[in-house]
Design a protein around this motif. Structure first.
Motif, PDB file in Angstrom:
ATOM      1  N   UNK A 206       0.836  -1.206   0.000  1.00 49.81           N
ATOM      2  CA  UNK A 206       0.000   0.000   0.000  1.00 49.81           C
ATOM      3  C   UNK A 206       0.867   1.251   0.000  1.00 49.81           C
ATOM      4  N   UNK A 207       1.964   1.214   0.755  1.00 52.02           N
ATOM      5  CA  UNK A 207       2.852   2.380   0.787  1.00 52.02           C
ATOM      6  C   UNK A 207       3.503   2.594  -0.568  1.00 52.02           C
ATOM      7  N   UNK A 208       3.837   1.517  -1.267  1.00 47.84           N
ATOM      8  CA  UNK A 208       4.412   1.637  -2.607  1.00 47.84           C
ATOM      9  C   UNK A 208       3.396   2.189  -3.592  1.00 47.84           C
ATOM     10  N   UNK A 209       2.121   1.873  -3.348  1.00 44.55           N
ATOM     11  CA  UNK A 209       1.053   2.358  -4.227  1.00 44.55           C
ATOM     12  C   UNK A 209       0.706   3.821  -3.959  1.00 44.55           C
ATOM     13  N   UNK A 210       1.322   4.407  -2.931  1.00 44.71           N
ATOM     14  CA  UNK A 210       1.111   5.827  -2.651  1.00 44.71           C
ATOM     15  C   UNK A 210      -0.162   6.139  -1.904  1.00 44.71           C
ATOM     16  N   UNK A 211      -0.687   5.175  -1.131  1.00 44.57           N
ATOM     17  CA  UNK A 211      -1.893   5.441  -0.357  1.00 44.57           C
ATOM     18  C   UNK A 211      -1.649   6.623   0.580  1.00 44.57           C
ATOM     19  N   UNK A 212      -2.563   7.580   0.581  1.00 42.91           N
ATOM     20  CA  UNK A 212      -2.420   8.714   1.494  1.00 42.91           C
ATOM     21  C   UNK A 212      -3.159   8.476   2.813  1.00 42.91           C
ATOM     22  N   UNK A 213      -3.857   7.331   2.911  1.00 43.31           N
ATOM     23  CA  UNK A 213      -4.539   6.933   4.137  1.00 43.31           C
ATOM     24  C   UNK A 213      -4.147   5.499   4.466  1.00 43.31           C
ATOM     25  N   UNK A 214      -4.296   5.089   5.727  1.00 47.25           N
ATOM     26  CA  UNK A 214      -3.945   3.707   6.085  1.00 47.25           C
ATOM     27  C   UNK A 214      -4.727   2.706   5.252  1.00 47.25           C
ATOM     28  N   UNK A 215      -4.068   1.636   4.871  1.00 45.59           N
ATOM     29  CA  UNK A 215      -4.743   0.615   4.089  1.00 45.59           C
ATOM     30  C   UNK A 215      -3.797  -0.496   3.699  1.00 45.59           C
ATOM     31  N   UNK A 216      -4.308  -1.449   2.947  1.00 47.93           N
ATOM     32  CA  UNK A 216      -3.491  -2.566   2.482  1.00 47.93           C
ATOM     33  C   UNK A 216      -3.766  -2.802   1.000  1.00 47.93           C
ATOM     34  N   UNK A 217      -2.809  -3.425   0.337  1.00 42.27           N
ATOM     35  CA  UNK A 217      -2.998  -3.992  -0.999  1.00 42.27           C
ATOM     36  C   UNK A 217      -2.821  -5.490  -0.823  1.00 42.27           C
ATOM     37  N   UNK A 218      -3.885  -6.235  -0.992  1.00 42.36           N
ATOM     38  CA  UNK A 218      -3.883  -7.648  -0.618  1.00 42.36           C
ATOM     39  C   UNK A 218      -2.886  -8.472  -1.427  1.00 42.36           C
ATOM     40  N   UNK A 219      -2.255  -9.409  -0.740  1.00 37.48           N
ATOM     41  CA  UNK A 219      -1.466 -10.434  -1.406  1.00 37.48           C
ATOM     42  C   UNK A 219      -2.424 -11.345  -2.171  1.00 37.48           C
ATOM     43  N   UNK A 220      -1.991 -11.852  -3.323  1.00 38.37           N
ATOM     44  CA  UNK A 220      -2.916 -12.636  -4.160  1.00 38.37           C
ATOM     45  C   UNK A 220      -3.517 -13.819  -3.411  1.00 38.37           C
ATOM     46  N   UNK A 221      -2.739 -14.487  -2.579  1.00 44.56           N
ATOM     47  CA  UNK A 221      -3.269 -15.673  -1.886  1.00 44.56           C
ATOM     48  C   UNK A 221      -4.200 -15.322  -0.738  1.00 44.56           C
ATOM     49  N   UNK A 222      -4.143 -14.084  -0.253  1.00 47.67           N
ATOM     50  CA  UNK A 222      -5.089 -13.670   0.779  1.00 47.67           C
ATOM     51  C   UNK A 222      -6.451 -13.307   0.203  1.00 47.67           C
ATOM     52  N   UNK A 223      -6.567 -13.352  -1.108  1.00 45.48           N
ATOM     53  CA  UNK A 223      -7.854 -13.143  -1.776  1.00 45.48           C
ATOM     54  C   UNK A 223      -8.516 -14.460  -2.162  1.00 45.48           C
ATOM     55  N   UNK A 224      -7.894 -15.574  -1.823  1.00 42.39           N
ATOM     56  CA  UNK A 224      -8.499 -16.866  -2.130  1.00 42.39           C
ATOM     57  C   UNK A 224      -9.816 -17.010  -1.372  1.00 42.39           C
ATOM     58  N   UNK A 225     -10.791 -17.729  -1.949  1.00 38.73           N
ATOM     59  CA  UNK A 225     -12.120 -17.827  -1.324  1.00 38.73           C
ATOM     60  C   UNK A 225     -12.148 -18.605  -0.013  1.00 38.73           C
ATOM     61  N   UNK A 226     -11.287 -19.598   0.134  1.00 41.94           N
ATOM     62  CA  UNK A 226     -11.259 -20.378   1.373  1.00 41.94           C
ATOM     63  C   UNK A 226     -10.242 -19.772   2.331  1.00 41.94           C
ATOM     64  N   UNK A 227     -10.669 -19.522   3.570  1.00 42.72           N
ATOM     65  CA  UNK A 227      -9.815 -18.889   4.572  1.00 42.72           C
ATOM     66  C   UNK A 227      -9.927 -19.674   5.877  1.00 42.72           C
ATOM     67  N   UNK A 228      -8.779 -20.114   6.391  1.00 35.69           N
ATOM     68  CA  UNK A 228      -8.784 -20.875   7.638  1.00 35.69           C
ATOM     69  C   UNK A 228      -7.682 -20.436   8.571  1.00 35.69           C
ATOM     70  N   UNK A 229      -7.835 -20.749   9.849  1.00 35.33           N
ATOM     71  CA  UNK A 229      -6.796 -20.521  10.842  1.00 35.33           C
ATOM     72  C   UNK A 229      -6.271 -21.883  11.283  1.00 35.33           C
ATOM     73  N   UNK A 230      -4.945 -21.994  11.393  1.00 29.82           N
ATOM     74  CA  UNK A 230      -4.324 -23.282  11.636  1.00 29.82           C
ATOM     75  C   UNK A 230      -3.408 -23.230  12.853  1.00 29.82           C
ATOM     76  N   UNK A 231      -3.617 -24.144  13.794  1.00 27.81           N
ATOM     77  CA  UNK A 231      -2.735 -24.235  14.959  1.00 27.81           C
ATOM     78  C   UNK A 231      -1.471 -25.004  14.568  1.00 27.81           C
ATOM     79  N   UNK A 232      -0.374 -24.731  15.288  1.00 30.16           N
ATOM     80  CA  UNK A 232       0.925 -25.221  14.826  1.00 30.16           C
ATOM     81  C   UNK A 232       1.749 -25.975  15.868  1.00 30.16           C
ATOM     82  N   UNK A 233       1.268 -26.151  17.078  1.00 31.58           N
ATOM     83  CA  UNK A 233       2.078 -26.733  18.148  1.00 31.58           C
ATOM     84  C   UNK A 233       2.591 -28.127  17.770  1.00 31.58           C
ATOM     85  N   UNK A 234       3.742 -28.497  18.351  1.00 30.34           N
ATOM     86  CA  UNK A 234       4.301 -29.831  18.118  1.00 30.34           C
ATOM     87  C   UNK A 234       3.896 -30.744  19.272  1.00 30.34           C
TER      88      UNK A 234
END
Length: 499
Positions: A59-87
């Motif tokens: 977003x900063x590279x895109x010159x946003x003058x207000x706070x924001x994001x430019x989404x990563x391509x994979x964060x726009x995928x339709x399926x979204x999950x949270x995954x635990x990682x403990x061993x």
């Protein structure tokens, strides 16, 4: 109502309920289709802060003058999950245990590769895919015998058995390996008895076309079993940080594209692609190096997305992290509620490249002012100037840099020295770490650790059966979801039972 009308009414009612409740999605063409082409992208050390920081930087590279994001391509995928990682033995996993969980569906001890908690070898999804007729590729920006790639083809009680791991590479029968080199190909660190075969020569004898030059890489053709070692390696047999790449260097995206070219066939393929240096940058608390490698990882995902668009019913792309590294926080007390990601643009090289320059300077018995000239050139931080310029160092920042400079010249920064030294510098070059900390803080970023953390990571997916990756689940469930989508045995298989 007669029997026939009652059946029609019930059928319409069930259809309406299915549509209203989303049940019909499970019967969709995409959901029912077998995943023929499967990409598993693992951002090593890539937690939510890492991907979100990359989006804020974009977003900063895109010159946003207000706070924001430019989404990563994979964060726009339709399926979204949270995954635990403990061993199995720690709330905070290492990459070996996390990789094993995803590859084989079992929890294991930190350092265990392709084995369960009792060190019993467990078959990986890559090995299952190979046996089912899929072609298989393993790609990483770090060494090919490192924990994450090893978890898909090797079975060792510890990731430290790097020679043994590299010998398993050539025995795997997989079709494509690409990325960094091998840390111990001659077995100098191995405790194995007897004469040892060079692991790279073993790969050649096993039928792999082993190449380590750009021309040879470009010349690889489908039908060859290939092992590509990047000709430019930076540290510990790993590829260079993305921000240190020179024109013409082979990138993670190039390795992914070549994998698609070599693996594409009517029976399908499975390819694991690791962005390994996201993790390494975060261990050293180098935010921009992590961000740039996350963006290079995104470029690699883009190659899979292009393939998916040609084969939408048969392709599944999963993107996840194995854990978060560094305890990165998007906020710093000194900037309060402000973030200034554009200030990161003052940094031109990774901490590793800067360390190399500093080591050369160190041999000349340098003055602090000479080191500061390098800091201004490579990080944009200034010793003097207008006090209103945020890149001009404050008195306390200068004091911390001077102290770190003296410690670095003295070589007084080993992890074993004392706890305070480790908390300050993590065993890294004190001067480099202090420089990156100051720059990160000016941007509104901070760190809590030089190690991994135990927070859940984001998993996203698109394609055949991708809806299974919605929700909250454990990293072992990734194995079960992938095998189910690929039509493989969706259960844990011990190698003693495999035949």
């Amino acid at each position: 109502m007669d029997c026939r009308n009652r059946k029609q009414f019930l059928a319409r009612l069930l259809l309406a309920l299915a549509v209203a409740g989303g049940v019909l999605v499970l019967g969709s063409t995409e959901a029912m289709a077998k995943a023929k082409y499967v990409f598993l992208f693992i951002g090593d050390g890539m937690g939510l802060p890492q991907s979100n920081a990359a989006e804020m930087y974009k977003a900063s590279l895109a010159g946003f003058d207000k706070p924001g994001i430019v989404k990563l391509n994979f964060n726009e995928f339709p399926a979204q999950g949270m995954t635990t990682t403990y061993s199995i033995d720690s709330l905070i996993t290492d990459s070996a245990a996390a990789g094993t969980a995803m590859a084989s569906g079992v929890k294991t001890t930190n350092a265990g590769v392709g084995v369960d908690g009792r060190n019993k070898p467990v078959k990986t999804i890559a090995e299952m895919a190979r046996d089912a007729g899929y072609k298989v590729g393993i790609v990483s920006s770090v060494s090919l015998d490192h924990a994450t790639p090893a978890a898909f083809y090797a079975h060792q009680p510890t990731r430290k058995n790097m020679y043994e791991i590299s010998m398993e590479l050539s025995k795997s029968g997989f079709d494509y390996f690409a990325g960094g080199g091998l840390v111990d190909p001659e077995g100098k660190k191995s405790k194995m008895q007897g004469e040892k075969v060079n692991a790279i020569e073993a790969a050649r004898k096993a039928g792999y076309a082993v190449v380590n030059d750009v021309a040879g890489f470009k010349a690889l053709k489908p039908g060859q079993k290939a092992m590509f070692i990047n000709p430019r390696l930076q540290d510990s047999q790993a590829m260079a940080y993305a921000m240190d790449n020179a024109h013409g260097d082979v990138t993670l995206a190039d390795l992914t594209a070549k994998g698609i070219e070599l693996l594409d066939n009517k029976k399908g393929f499975f390819m694991m692609v690791e962005g390994g240096k996201i993790d390494w940058a975060c261990h050293a608390n180098d935010a921009l190096a992590s961000i740039k490698d996350t963006l290079a990882f995104e470029d690699a995902v883009a190659k899979a997305i292009a393939f998916y668009k040609k084969h939408p019913k048969d392709t599944l792309i999963i993107v996840t992290g194995d854990h978060e590294t560094g305890g990165l926080t998007l906020g710093f007390a000194g900037t309060k509620y402000e973030s200034h990601f554009s200030r990161l643009n003052g940094q031109k090289v990774s901490y590793v490249a800067f360390d190399e320059k500093f080591e050369a300077l160190k041999k000349t018995n340098p003055r602090f002012e000479q080191a500061m000239a390098m800091v201004e050139q490579d990080f944009g931080l200034k010793a003097t100037g207008d006090a209103k310029d945020p890149m001009v160092l404050k008195d306390y920042e200068m004091a911390s840099l001077k102290d770190a400079f003296a410690r670095t010249l003295a070589g007084d920064y080993e992890k074993s020295k004392n706890d305070q030294e480790y908390l300050l510098y993590g065993g890294y070059n004190p001067f480099s770490v202090t420089v990156t900390h100051i720059l990160n803080q000016k941007a509104g970023l901070a760190w809590t650790s030089y190690s991994h953390t135990g927070v859940p990571v984001l998993t996203t997916a698109i394609g055949a059966g991708s809806e299974k990756f919605n929700g909250f689940y454990d990293n072992t469930d990734l194995f079960l979801k992938m095998t189910e989508n690929m039509g493989l045995k969706s259960k844990i298989i011990y190698l003693s039972q495999a035949n």
